[in-house]
Motif scaffolding. Sequence first.
Motif, PDB file in Angstrom:
ATOM      1  N   SER A 103     -38.999  16.400 -28.692  1.00 10.11           N
ATOM      2  CA  SER A 103     -39.713  17.029 -29.819  1.00 10.11           C
ATOM      3  C   SER A 103     -38.794  17.855 -30.693  1.00 10.11           C
ATOM      4  N   ASN A 104     -37.669  17.259 -31.068  1.00  4.86           N
ATOM      5  CA  ASN A 104     -36.808  17.797 -32.109  1.00  4.86           C
ATOM      6  C   ASN A 104     -36.652  16.716 -33.172  1.00  4.86           C
ATOM      7  N   GLN A 105     -35.631  16.831 -33.979  1.00  6.38           N
ATOM      8  CA  GLN A 105     -35.336  15.782 -34.957  1.00  6.38           C
ATOM      9  C   GLN A 105     -33.884  15.343 -34.809  1.00  6.38           C
ATOM     10  N   LEU A 106     -33.531  15.045 -33.589  1.00  8.63           N
ATOM     11  CA  LEU A 106     -32.177  14.597 -33.291  1.00  8.63           C
ATOM     12  C   LEU A 106     -32.007  13.138 -33.692  1.00  8.63           C
ATOM     13  N   THR A 107     -30.839  12.817 -34.212  1.00  9.76           N
ATOM     14  CA  THR A 107     -30.546  11.450 -34.653  1.00  9.76           C
ATOM     15  C   THR A 107     -29.266  10.968 -33.983  1.00  9.76           C
ATOM     16  N   GLY A 108     -28.943   9.702 -34.266  1.00  2.88           N
ATOM     17  CA  GLY A 108     -27.721   9.117 -33.728  1.00  2.88           C
ATOM     18  C   GLY A 108     -28.006   8.170 -32.583  1.00  2.88           C
ATOM     19  N   GLU A 109     -26.953   7.541 -32.080  1.00  4.63           N
ATOM     20  CA  GLU A 109     -27.063   6.616 -30.967  1.00  4.63           C
ATOM     21  C   GLU A 109     -26.592   7.280 -29.680  1.00  4.63           C
ATOM     22  N   ILE A 110     -27.149   6.822 -28.573  1.00  4.35           N
ATOM     23  CA  ILE A 110     -26.770   7.334 -27.256  1.00  4.35           C
ATOM     24  C   ILE A 110     -26.405   6.134 -26.398  1.00  4.35           C
ATOM     25  N   SER A 111     -25.137   6.043 -26.034  1.00  4.91           N
ATOM     26  CA  SER A 111     -24.681   4.885 -25.258  1.00  4.91           C
ATOM     27  C   SER A 111     -24.848   5.102 -23.765  1.00  4.91           C
ATOM     28  N   TYR A 112     -24.785   6.363 -23.310  1.00  4.61           N
ATOM     29  CA  TYR A 112     -24.802   6.627 -21.871  1.00  4.61           C
ATOM     30  C   TYR A 112     -25.426   7.988 -21.607  1.00  4.61           C
ATOM     31  N   LEU A 113     -26.239   8.061 -20.556  1.00  2.00           N
ATOM     32  CA  LEU A 113     -26.872   9.319 -20.165  1.00  2.00           C
ATOM     33  C   LEU A 113     -26.399   9.696 -18.769  1.00  2.00           C
ATOM     34  N   ASN A 114     -25.679  10.817 -18.697  1.00  2.00           N
ATOM     35  CA  ASN A 114     -25.127  11.286 -17.425  1.00  2.00           C
ATOM     36  C   ASN A 114     -26.114  12.239 -16.755  1.00  2.00           C
ATOM     37  N   VAL A 115     -27.262  11.696 -16.432  1.00  2.00           N
ATOM     38  CA  VAL A 115     -28.340  12.498 -15.856  1.00  2.00           C
ATOM     39  C   VAL A 115     -28.827  11.802 -14.598  1.00  2.00           C
ATOM     40  N   PRO A 171     -29.342   0.635 -29.441  1.00  2.08           N
ATOM     41  CA  PRO A 171     -29.863   0.057 -28.195  1.00  2.08           C
ATOM     42  C   PRO A 171     -30.182   1.145 -27.171  1.00  2.08           C
ATOM     43  N   LEU A 172     -30.939   0.752 -26.149  1.00  5.38           N
ATOM     44  CA  LEU A 172     -31.286   1.689 -25.078  1.00  5.38           C
ATOM     45  C   LEU A 172     -30.022   2.134 -24.353  1.00  5.38           C
ATOM     46  N   PRO A 173     -29.942   3.408 -23.984  1.00  3.65           N
ATOM     47  CA  PRO A 173     -28.728   3.892 -23.310  1.00  3.65           C
ATOM     48  C   PRO A 173     -28.624   3.381 -21.880  1.00  3.65           C
ATOM     49  N   ARG A 174     -27.408   3.293 -21.393  1.00  6.96           N
ATOM     50  CA  ARG A 174     -27.179   3.023 -19.972  1.00  6.96           C
ATOM     51  C   ARG A 174     -27.488   4.306 -19.190  1.00  6.96           C
ATOM     52  N   VAL A 175     -27.968   4.145 -17.980  1.00 13.22           N
ATOM     53  CA  VAL A 175     -28.380   5.309 -17.187  1.00 13.22           C
ATOM     54  C   VAL A 175     -27.809   5.205 -15.783  1.00 13.22           C
ATOM     55  N   LEU A 176     -27.836   6.333 -15.077  1.00 10.65           N
ATOM     56  CA  LEU A 176     -27.370   6.365 -13.699  1.00 10.65           C
ATOM     57  C   LEU A 176     -28.390   5.698 -12.782  1.00 10.65           C
ATOM     58  N   SER A 177     -27.895   5.122 -11.698  1.00 13.22           N
ATOM     59  CA  SER A 177     -28.767   4.404 -10.775  1.00 13.22           C
ATOM     60  C   SER A 177     -29.726   5.345 -10.042  1.00 13.22           C
ATOM     61  N   SER A 178     -29.408   6.637 -10.015  1.00 12.63           N
ATOM     62  CA  SER A 178     -30.262   7.598  -9.316  1.00 12.63           C
ATOM     63  C   SER A 178     -31.419   8.090 -10.171  1.00 12.63           C
ATOM     64  N   LEU A 179     -31.443   7.724 -11.447  1.00 11.96           N
ATOM     65  CA  LEU A 179     -32.474   8.240 -12.349  1.00 11.96           C
ATOM     66  C   LEU A 179     -33.859   7.800 -11.894  1.00 11.96           C
ATOM     67  N   ARG A 180     -34.815   8.755 -11.923  1.00 12.45           N
ATOM     68  CA  ARG A 180     -36.179   8.449 -11.484  1.00 12.45           C
ATOM     69  C   ARG A 180     -37.203   8.523 -12.611  1.00 12.45           C
ATOM     70  N   PHE A 181     -36.954   9.370 -13.624  1.00  9.54           N
ATOM     71  CA  PHE A 181     -37.917   9.560 -14.704  1.00  9.54           C
ATOM     72  C   PHE A 181     -37.200   9.476 -16.044  1.00  9.54           C
ATOM     73  N   LEU A 182     -37.594   8.497 -16.867  1.00  7.63           N
ATOM     74  CA  LEU A 182     -36.951   8.286 -18.164  1.00  7.63           C
ATOM     75  C   LEU A 182     -38.017   8.234 -19.246  1.00  7.63           C
ATOM     76  N   PHE A 183     -37.983   9.218 -20.148  1.00  7.75           N
ATOM     77  CA  PHE A 183     -38.931   9.315 -21.264  1.00  7.75           C
ATOM     78  C   PHE A 183     -38.158   9.164 -22.574  1.00  7.75           C
ATOM     79  N   LEU A 184     -38.378   8.039 -23.268  1.00  8.25           N
ATOM     80  CA  LEU A 184     -37.714   7.771 -24.552  1.00  8.25           C
ATOM     81  C   LEU A 184     -38.732   7.483 -25.653  1.00  8.25           C
ATOM     82  N   SER A 185     -39.964   7.862 -25.454  1.00 12.41           N
ATOM     83  CA  SER A 185     -41.045   7.547 -26.398  1.00 12.41           C
ATOM     84  C   SER A 185     -40.797   8.135 -27.781  1.00 12.41           C
TER      85      SER A 185
END
Length: 554
Positions: free
Chosen positions: A122-134, A148-162
């Motif tokens: 709920s901000n107005q952030l722009t740009g592309e995200i290639s990788y999420l270190n979360v 495109p959708l970012p790459r994510v870590l295999s341990s990630l359990r909850f991903l909200f990109l709506s």
Amino acid sequence: NQLNGTFPLCFGQLESLETLDFGYNLLEGVVLETHFSHLTRLTTLKASHNRLKFEPNSSWIPPFQCRIIELGHWNLGPKFPHWLKFQKNLSSLDISHVGISDVMPTWFLNLPTLFEYLNLSSNQLTGEISYLNVGDIVDLSSNSFTGPLPRVLSSLRFLFLSNNSFSGSLHQLICNPSLTGMITLYIDTNLLNGEIPDCWNHWDVLAYLNLGNNNLTGKIPLTLGQTNPSTLNLRNNRMFGELPSTMQNSTNLIMLDLSENHFNGSVPAWIGDKLSNLVVLSLRSNNFDGHIPHKICDLQFLQNLDLAHNNISGVIPKCFNNLSAMATTNKTNNELSTLYFINYPFYLSALLVLKGREDEYGHTLGLVTNLDLSVNSLTGEIPKEIGSLVGLLSLNFSGNHLTGNIPDNIGNMKFLESLDLAMNRLNGEIPPSFSKLNFLNHFNVSYNNLTGQIPTSTQLQSFENLSYVGNHLCGPPLTKNCTTTGIPTDIANNGSSSEGSKVNWLYVSIVLGFVMGFWSVVAPLFFIRSWRHAYYRKLDHVGRQLYVFWSIMG
């Protein structure tokens, strides 16, 4: 708590302070750099949901190294907080709803720290995200991210990109075999395209999947039907085909929304037989045909059934009175129950069409009950068993071919807020029991064959004429008055005019009879000489006899 006022400057003098937690209060005003000037040992800062503003100098370097920073709903914008660059130990960051309107900085994505929890929503952030270190929870929803959708870590359990503008295919994300622990995947309202890949075999613990409002095409893949989530939302895409039988295995489903696609075939009976935990079922705006399967009546927990805008035919099942969640007025839970508890403000929500408009229901979803079969090809009468669904808030049967009278016991559904029976072939009167529907704020019976007086109540007289147009109704709110027998005056007048017309035709027939009889006698006398002479001789003879008779009598 309900603390108000400003944030005290003296907090900045607490050199030994390690944890500062004053979230969910009513503090307001401006926070200065001096508030943190001596907090060198601070590791936890939890201050979300206040009304505070913090705009330090761009060269400010915090004296602390925090592990947890939660400043959601502060005013930190419009630039991305540069001072976060110096936080080397961050594992949890919440700067949601803070008014940032900026490009996501590269340095932030390259921070050496491994986040467990990251919330930039709920901000107005722009740009592309290639990788999420979360490692656990990411929420980037309601921004303007692209690419495109970012790459994510295999341990990630909850991903909200709506609610972003991510585009491209789902393939790289979904077909990543290392993503075996994903519980929640929300990528709705983006620009994703292509087919949903058929490689869901390793998504064993998936519970909540929302891919709605994209440009996805193709059929529902067979392996998706084997994931057994609690919610599945594919609404408003361009998908087609029949529902795969593998979806019978999704017995945990409490919400299934496939609306606004091009799915076809009949509504499967196994929905009622196998998906027994369903609370929300929306197949709205597709190409489903055939009859409504009676197995649907076995869904004891079903509170929202939307089959509107399809090609469904046949009659409305009488067994709908077995939908016990719609037949009870005791609703104890505002929200729908979920299988997983997480330390995150996550709740189930659904887009429902009630009262003629589409709204999102979240915190109150568990209280909403709705039955919508509108704009199909249903025939027959409205079964009186519908009146047993006393817990319904909204009932819509409009745009079908329903006949017969409106069941009187619908007036017992006292919690109804919306009732739409328009554009059918219903006849008879509006039941007097409708005067008891005191919570109605949307009502439409237009374009039927209804007659008689509109029942008197506070609610029924509050609607515009458009709710009643196309019938033979009278009484308020219509300007058309009723006779003492409840017949519209224009119909009564038409009846009187008809009777008057019959009297006039009687007079005309008498005149015509007289004329025809007169000329049948006179015409031969006028045109045939022998008849005329014989007629006058007869008259002369009768005249002489009358003269003799009166002379003798005299």
